[in-house]
Design a protein around this motif. Structure first.
Motif, PDB file in Angstrom:
ATOM      1  N   ALA A  50       0.831  -1.206   0.000  1.00 42.98           N
ATOM      2  CA  ALA A  50       0.000   0.000   0.000  1.00 42.98           C
ATOM      3  C   ALA A  50       0.865   1.256   0.000  1.00 42.98           C
ATOM      4  O   ALA A  50       0.562   2.236  -0.696  1.00 42.98           O
ATOM      5  CB  ALA A  50      -0.925  -0.008   1.212  1.00 42.98           C
ATOM      6  N   GLU A  51       1.953   1.225   0.771  1.00 45.85           N
ATOM      7  CA  GLU A  51       2.854   2.376   0.822  1.00 45.85           C
ATOM      8  C   GLU A  51       3.629   2.518  -0.478  1.00 45.85           C
ATOM      9  O   GLU A  51       3.788   3.630  -1.006  1.00 45.85           O
ATOM     10  CB  GLU A  51       3.824   2.223   2.002  1.00 45.85           C
ATOM     11  N   GLU A  52       4.090   1.389  -1.002  1.00 50.80           N
ATOM     12  CA  GLU A  52       4.872   1.406  -2.246  1.00 50.80           C
ATOM     13  C   GLU A  52       4.072   1.963  -3.414  1.00 50.80           C
ATOM     14  O   GLU A  52       4.577   2.759  -4.211  1.00 50.80           O
ATOM     15  CB  GLU A  52       5.337  -0.016  -2.562  1.00 50.80           C
ATOM     16  N   LYS A  53       2.805   1.553  -3.519  1.00 49.53           N
ATOM     17  CA  LYS A  53       1.965   1.986  -4.638  1.00 49.53           C
ATOM     18  C   LYS A  53       1.225   3.284  -4.360  1.00 49.53           C
ATOM     19  O   LYS A  53       0.660   3.880  -5.276  1.00 49.53           O
ATOM     20  CB  LYS A  53       0.945   0.886  -4.966  1.00 49.53           C
ATOM     21  N   GLY A  54       1.218   3.720  -3.118  1.00 51.18           N
ATOM     22  CA  GLY A  54       0.512   4.952  -2.781  1.00 51.18           C
ATOM     23  C   GLY A  54      -0.986   4.796  -2.823  1.00 51.18           C
ATOM     24  O   GLY A  54      -1.700   5.660  -3.365  1.00 51.18           O
ATOM     25  N   PHE A  55      -1.483   3.695  -2.249  1.00 56.95           N
ATOM     26  CA  PHE A  55      -2.931   3.464  -2.239  1.00 56.95           C
ATOM     27  C   PHE A  55      -3.640   4.631  -1.555  1.00 56.95           C
ATOM     28  O   PHE A  55      -3.250   5.056  -0.468  1.00 56.95           O
ATOM     29  CB  PHE A  55      -3.273   2.178  -1.505  1.00 56.95           C
ATOM     30  N   THR A  56      -4.695   5.115  -2.187  1.00 57.12           N
ATOM     31  CA  THR A  56      -5.478   6.234  -1.651  1.00 57.12           C
ATOM     32  C   THR A  56      -6.781   5.747  -1.020  1.00 57.12           C
ATOM     33  O   THR A  56      -7.627   6.554  -0.645  1.00 57.12           O
ATOM     34  CB  THR A  56      -5.809   7.213  -2.786  1.00 57.12           C
ATOM     35  N   PHE A  57      -6.918   4.448  -0.910  1.00 57.58           N
ATOM     36  CA  PHE A  57      -8.148   3.824  -0.432  1.00 57.58           C
ATOM     37  C   PHE A  57      -7.812   2.813   0.664  1.00 57.58           C
ATOM     38  O   PHE A  57      -6.665   2.383   0.791  1.00 57.58           O
ATOM     39  CB  PHE A  57      -8.858   3.110  -1.590  1.00 57.58           C
ATOM     40  N   PRO A  58      -8.795   2.409   1.463  1.00 58.40           N
ATOM     41  CA  PRO A  58      -8.534   1.388   2.479  1.00 58.40           C
ATOM     42  C   PRO A  58      -8.133   0.065   1.824  1.00 58.40           C
ATOM     43  O   PRO A  58      -8.693  -0.319   0.787  1.00 58.40           O
ATOM     44  CB  PRO A  58      -9.889   1.245   3.185  1.00 58.40           C
ATOM     45  N   TYR A  59      -7.168  -0.595   2.427  1.00 52.23           N
ATOM     46  CA  TYR A  59      -6.745  -1.916   1.972  1.00 52.23           C
ATOM     47  C   TYR A  59      -6.892  -2.829   3.177  1.00 52.23           C
ATOM     48  O   TYR A  59      -6.085  -2.801   4.101  1.00 52.23           O
ATOM     49  CB  TYR A  59      -5.305  -1.853   1.478  1.00 52.23           C
ATOM     50  N   LEU A  60      -7.961  -3.615   3.174  1.00 54.78           N
ATOM     51  CA  LEU A  60      -8.414  -4.320   4.367  1.00 54.78           C
ATOM     52  C   LEU A  60      -8.070  -5.808   4.317  1.00 54.78           C
ATOM     53  O   LEU A  60      -8.122  -6.435   3.248  1.00 54.78           O
ATOM     54  CB  LEU A  60      -9.933  -4.162   4.519  1.00 54.78           C
ATOM     55  N   LEU A  61      -7.769  -6.364   5.474  1.00 51.00           N
ATOM     56  CA  LEU A  61      -7.482  -7.786   5.596  1.00 51.00           C
ATOM     57  C   LEU A  61      -8.758  -8.534   5.978  1.00 51.00           C
ATOM     58  O   LEU A  61      -9.374  -8.229   7.011  1.00 51.00           O
ATOM     59  CB  LEU A  61      -6.407  -8.025   6.659  1.00 51.00           C
ATOM     60  N   ASP A  62      -9.144  -9.488   5.153  1.00 54.98           N
ATOM     61  CA  ASP A  62     -10.289 -10.341   5.471  1.00 54.98           C
ATOM     62  C   ASP A  62      -9.820 -11.446   6.415  1.00 54.98           C
ATOM     63  O   ASP A  62      -9.694 -12.609   6.036  1.00 54.98           O
ATOM     64  CB  ASP A  62     -10.882 -10.932   4.189  1.00 54.98           C
ATOM     65  N   GLU A  63      -9.560 -11.042   7.656  1.00 52.72           N
ATOM     66  CA  GLU A  63      -9.004 -11.972   8.638  1.00 52.72           C
ATOM     67  C   GLU A  63     -10.007 -13.078   8.949  1.00 52.72           C
ATOM     68  O   GLU A  63     -11.164 -12.813   9.254  1.00 52.72           O
ATOM     69  CB  GLU A  63      -8.646 -11.221   9.925  1.00 52.72           C
ATOM     70  N   GLY A  64      -9.546 -14.327   8.845  1.00 54.43           N
ATOM     71  CA  GLY A  64     -10.445 -15.454   9.034  1.00 54.43           C
ATOM     72  C   GLY A  64     -11.254 -15.786   7.796  1.00 54.43           C
ATOM     73  O   GLY A  64     -12.056 -16.721   7.802  1.00 54.43           O
ATOM     74  N   GLN A  65     -11.058 -15.019   6.726  1.00 50.80           N
ATOM     75  CA  GLN A  65     -11.733 -15.252   5.439  1.00 50.80           C
ATOM     76  C   GLN A  65     -13.251 -15.406   5.614  1.00 50.80           C
ATOM     77  O   GLN A  65     -13.859 -16.371   5.171  1.00 50.80           O
ATOM     78  CB  GLN A  65     -11.140 -16.488   4.750  1.00 50.80           C
ATOM     79  N   LYS A  66     -13.856 -14.399   6.226  1.00 51.79           N
ATOM     80  CA  LYS A  66     -15.290 -14.437   6.485  1.00 51.79           C
ATOM     81  C   LYS A  66     -16.104 -13.598   5.498  1.00 51.79           C
ATOM     82  O   LYS A  66     -17.283 -13.869   5.275  1.00 51.79           O
ATOM     83  CB  LYS A  66     -15.566 -13.953   7.914  1.00 51.79           C
ATOM     84  N   VAL A  67     -15.479 -12.582   4.909  1.00 49.85           N
ATOM     85  CA  VAL A  67     -16.241 -11.652   4.071  1.00 49.85           C
ATOM     86  C   VAL A  67     -16.329 -12.127   2.628  1.00 49.85           C
ATOM     87  O   VAL A  67     -17.409 -12.096   2.019  1.00 49.85           O
ATOM     88  CB  VAL A  67     -15.625 -10.237   4.138  1.00 49.85           C
ATOM     89  N   TYR A  68     -15.204 -12.586   2.064  1.00 43.41           N
ATOM     90  CA  TYR A  68     -15.236 -12.924   0.637  1.00 43.41           C
ATOM     91  C   TYR A  68     -16.210 -14.056   0.306  1.00 43.41           C
ATOM     92  O   TYR A  68     -16.856 -14.016  -0.759  1.00 43.41           O
ATOM     93  CB  TYR A  68     -13.825 -13.216   0.103  1.00 43.41           C
ATOM     94  N   PRO A  69     -16.401 -15.079   1.180  1.00 41.52           N
ATOM     95  CA  PRO A  69     -17.391 -16.103   0.831  1.00 41.52           C
ATOM     96  C   PRO A  69     -18.816 -15.551   0.800  1.00 41.52           C
ATOM     97  O   PRO A  69     -19.643 -15.999   0.004  1.00 41.52           O
ATOM     98  CB  PRO A  69     -17.232 -17.152   1.944  1.00 41.52           C
ATOM     99  N   ALA A  70     -19.106 -14.579   1.671  1.00 36.61           N
ATOM    100  CA  ALA A  70     -20.440 -13.976   1.683  1.00 36.61           C
ATOM    101  C   ALA A  70     -20.718 -13.264   0.363  1.00 36.61           C
ATOM    102  O   ALA A  70     -21.838 -13.301  -0.161  1.00 36.61           O
ATOM    103  CB  ALA A  70     -20.574 -12.997   2.843  1.00 36.61           C
TER     104      ALA A  70
END
Length: 210
Positions: free
Chosen positions: A122-142
């Motif tokens: 995120a720092e290297e590319k200069g992301f201007t948006f949130p970059y979130l961790l789907d900890e436990g992989q709960k969101v992507y299956p939904a």
């Protein structure tokens, strides 16, 4: 005779491989069936951003919608789209449709997608948006996400965040200068102007989520 013995030995293995492939395909399709479809209301989430803060869609009180993108550090397809995702955020955040990027991979399976590596990227590319961790992989299956990148455009309505587009960013991951169909931009423009989104779904092209 020798060939017959080989066939007798190999046939059970071939049947097992075929059965596994069919089962895997069915499981994949079942996962897609369980994910959000056009017109569904997406449930909010609370995920950790690379800056350590928790982020939810409800944090954006004035948003008109959200461009939720499942992406990661290590996939070549995701890397090819990073600059375009930054450009999408720059173009549409001021119009009320910010990018919210989510990293869905299991860091144990892909060490290059660890939270520490996410912060570096995120720092290297200069992301201007949130970059979130789907900890436990709960969101992507939904959501039913299967690839990186995989896009879900949500329109914010009084009843919730409605899924109005699912799929790819555009039709050419290899070369941004050769894009002919800008699926996401067309979808957002239509959404903001109250017009029909067409197409509402496209095939996401990218690496399978690990």
């Amino acid at each position: 005779m020798k060939n017959l013995r080989i066939l007798r030995w190999a046939l059970p293995l071939l049947l097992f491989v075929a059965a596994f492939a069919v089962g895997f395909k069915a499981a994949t399709e079942h996962n897609l069936d369980n994910g959000y479809q056009i017109g569904d209301m997406a449930t909010d989430f609370s995920l950790k951003n690379v800056n350590g803060q928790m982020v939810s869609l409800s944090d954006y009180e004035n948003a008109k919608g959200f461009l939720v993108i499942f992406t990661c550090n290590t996939c070549p397809y995701a890397q090819a789209y990073e600059d375009r995702i930054i450009a999408l955020d720059a173009k549409y955040k001021t119009q009320g449709v910010p990018v919210v990027a989510i990293m869905p991979n299991d860091p144990n399976a892909k060490p290059g997608d660890s939270f520490a590596k996410m912060k570096e990227r995120a720092e290297e590319k200069g992301f201007t948006f949130p970059y979130l961790l789907d900890e436990g992989q709960k969101v992507y299956p939904a959501y039913g996400a299967t690839r990186t990148p995989h896009v879900f455009l949500l329109e914010k309505k009084p009843s919730g965040n409605e899924v109005v587009y699912i799929g790819a960013i555009d039709d050419n991951y290899q070369d941004a200068t050769q894009v002919e169909e800008r699926f996401v931009e067309n979808a957002i423009d239509a959404m903001l102007s109250g017009k029909e989104i067409n197409p509402k779904t496209t095939k996401a092209i990218g690496c399978g989520i690990k």
